[in-house]
Design a protein around this motif. Structure first.
Motif, PDB file in Angstrom:
ATOM      1  N   GLU A  32       0.824  -1.204   0.000  1.00  0.00           N
ATOM      2  CA  GLU A  32       0.000   0.000   0.000  1.00  0.00           C
ATOM      3  C   GLU A  32       0.865   1.263   0.000  1.00  0.00           C
ATOM      4  OE1 GLU A  32      -2.981  -0.079  -0.687  1.00  0.00           O
ATOM      5  OE2 GLU A  32      -3.693  -2.071  -0.120  1.00  0.00           O
ATOM      6  N   THR A  33       2.015   1.192   0.661  1.00  0.00           N
ATOM      7  CA  THR A  33       2.934   2.334   0.664  1.00  0.00           C
ATOM      8  C   THR A  33       3.495   2.576  -0.725  1.00  0.00           C
ATOM      9  OG1 THR A  33       3.517   1.905   2.981  1.00  0.00           O
ATOM     10  CG2 THR A  33       5.027   3.277   1.714  1.00  0.00           C
ATOM     11  N   ALA A  34       3.816   1.491  -1.440  1.00  0.00           N
ATOM     12  CA  ALA A  34       4.293   1.622  -2.818  1.00  0.00           C
ATOM     13  C   ALA A  34       3.244   2.322  -3.675  1.00  0.00           C
ATOM     14  CB  ALA A  34       4.612   0.242  -3.389  1.00  0.00           C
ATOM     15  N   ARG A  35       1.996   1.940  -3.509  1.00  0.00           N
ATOM     16  CA  ARG A  35       0.917   2.573  -4.265  1.00  0.00           C
ATOM     17  C   ARG A  35       0.843   4.066  -3.928  1.00  0.00           C
ATOM     18  NH1 ARG A  35      -3.068   0.484  -6.731  1.00  0.00           N
ATOM     19  NH2 ARG A  35      -2.976  -1.517  -5.643  1.00  0.00           N
ATOM     20  N   GLU A  36       0.922   4.390  -2.663  1.00  0.00           N
ATOM     21  CA  GLU A  36       0.835   5.784  -2.238  1.00  0.00           C
ATOM     22  C   GLU A  36       2.017   6.600  -2.782  1.00  0.00           C
ATOM     23  OE1 GLU A  36      -0.615   9.223  -0.454  1.00  0.00           O
ATOM     24  OE2 GLU A  36      -1.625   7.297  -0.771  1.00  0.00           O
ATOM     25  N   LEU A  37       3.207   6.034  -2.765  1.00  0.00           N
ATOM     26  CA  LEU A  37       4.380   6.736  -3.292  1.00  0.00           C
ATOM     27  C   LEU A  37       4.233   6.987  -4.790  1.00  0.00           C
ATOM     28  CD1 LEU A  37       7.246   4.925  -1.351  1.00  0.00           C
ATOM     29  CD2 LEU A  37       6.635   7.346  -1.164  1.00  0.00           C
ATOM     30  N   GLN A  38       3.730   5.998  -5.508  1.00  0.00           N
ATOM     31  CA  GLN A  38       3.523   6.189  -6.942  1.00  0.00           C
ATOM     32  C   GLN A  38       2.442   7.241  -7.203  1.00  0.00           C
ATOM     33  OE1 GLN A  38       3.036   2.156  -8.738  1.00  0.00           O
ATOM     34  NE2 GLN A  38       5.080   2.535  -9.556  1.00  0.00           N
ATOM     35  N   THR A  39       1.398   7.231  -6.389  1.00  0.00           N
ATOM     36  CA  THR A  39       0.336   8.228  -6.525  1.00  0.00           C
ATOM     37  C   THR A  39       0.885   9.635  -6.323  1.00  0.00           C
ATOM     38  OG1 THR A  39      -1.366   6.677  -5.781  1.00  0.00           O
ATOM     39  CG2 THR A  39      -1.876   9.017  -5.564  1.00  0.00           C
ATOM     40  N   GLN A  40       1.861   9.748  -5.423  1.00  0.00           N
ATOM     41  CA  GLN A  40       2.471  11.052  -5.146  1.00  0.00           C
ATOM     42  C   GLN A  40       3.578  11.414  -6.138  1.00  0.00           C
ATOM     43  OE1 GLN A  40       3.378  12.009  -1.070  1.00  0.00           O
ATOM     44  NE2 GLN A  40       1.813  10.628  -0.265  1.00  0.00           N
ATOM     45  N   GLY A  41       3.789  10.553  -7.135  1.00  0.00           N
ATOM     46  CA  GLY A  41       4.745  10.869  -8.184  1.00  0.00           C
ATOM     47  C   GLY A  41       6.188  10.601  -7.840  1.00  0.00           C
ATOM     48  N   PHE A  42       6.438   9.717  -6.865  1.00  0.00           N
ATOM     49  CA  PHE A  42       7.809   9.381  -6.476  1.00  0.00           C
ATOM     50  C   PHE A  42       8.367   8.358  -7.461  1.00  0.00           C
ATOM     51  CE2 PHE A  42      10.820   6.962  -3.677  1.00  0.00           C
ATOM     52  CZ  PHE A  42      11.742   7.982  -3.520  1.00  0.00           C
ATOM     53  N   THR A  43       9.226   8.802  -8.352  1.00  0.00           N
ATOM     54  CA  THR A  43       9.680   7.960  -9.466  1.00  0.00           C
ATOM     55  C   THR A  43      10.913   7.118  -9.148  1.00  0.00           C
ATOM     56  OG1 THR A  43      10.972   9.801 -10.358  1.00  0.00           O
ATOM     57  CG2 THR A  43       8.709   9.531 -11.172  1.00  0.00           C
TER      58      THR A  43
END
Length: 235
Positions: free
Chosen positions: A86-97
């Motif tokens: 879920e953290t990976a999803r949240e980081l991707q949602t926030q644009g962390f590339t």
């Protein structure tokens, strides 16, 4: 280029578990433990109640710790596996590339669900059941004073895991490596393989010798697997 390995604690544990891991110069891996509320330096905070809350908090911590890094991967074991997902999803949602790989250990895929209500058992039965399920018993639970402090946190973590449902049905796009101990009586190889449906990216399943808590004494082997998988994803 150094790889930053974000590590999410499993039920009842804290960042301290990962602080004992070697910051492997040989593998070029920097261990970056993520702390959860209710333990160690965050002892006075209430434990997480749901996965969405956890993901936002852990993602925020991850960005503070490795926001400027170029290569980042996530690892979580058991409860930590679904929270890492879920953290990976949240980081991707926030644009962390910079996040390039997710490693999930000792857990069925996120859509598998949980059966039973271990968290609602009486204290003695709860402790015995957790030890039976994990194949591992922390010696602190045999100390009456420490047990009184630790049990509420462990119950909260187990309840969070038993109540867990994915925040979204959309699969990730990251490469995912699922790991388990060869003798894990809690999570079968088939259950571990269901992580393949959690991503549209490359998927691999790896097994290391040991039971559900194989990672307590297989750190170097685990880090080698993580390093090899992360390298392979870049070639």
């Amino acid at each position: 280029m150094t790889l930053s390995l974000l590590c999410v604690p499993f039920a009842g544990s804290g960042a301290g578990f990962y602080r004992g891991w070697p910051n492997g110069a040989d593998q070029g891996i920097r261990i970056v433990p993520l702390q959860m509320p209710g333990r160690e330096e965050r002892f006075l905070e209430d434990p997480y109640k749901d996965a969405a809350e956890a993901a936002k908090d852990l993602a925020g911590a991850a960005l503070r710790l490795v926001g400027g890094a170029q290569r980042v991967v996530l690892f979580g074991h058991s409860l930590g596996a679904v929270l890492a997902y879920e953290t990976a999803r949240e980081l991707q949602t926030q644009g962390f590339t910079a996040l390039e790989h997710l490693f999930v250990s000792g857990s069925p895929g996120p859509r598998s669900g949980r059966t039973g209500r271990t968290a609602e058992l009486d204290d003695d039965t709860f402790v015995e059941r957790v030890a039976e399920l994990a194949g591992y018993r922390h010696e602190a639970l045999d100390d009456p004073e420490l047990r009184e402090v630790l049990l509420p946190l462990l119950r909260a973590d187990v309840a969070l895991h038993e109540d867990y449902r994915p925040v979204s049905d959309e699969p990730l796009t990251l490469p995912v490596t699922a790991l388990r101990g060869t003798d894990d009586a809690l999570v079968s190889r088939a259950q571990c393989a269901t992580w393949e449906t959690a991503t549209t990216g490359p998927f691999e399943l790896k097994e290391l010798a040991g039971g559900h808590m194989y990672l307590t004494d297989r750190q170097q082997e685990l880090l080698a697997v993580i390093d090899a998988a992360a390298r392979g994803a870049r070639t």
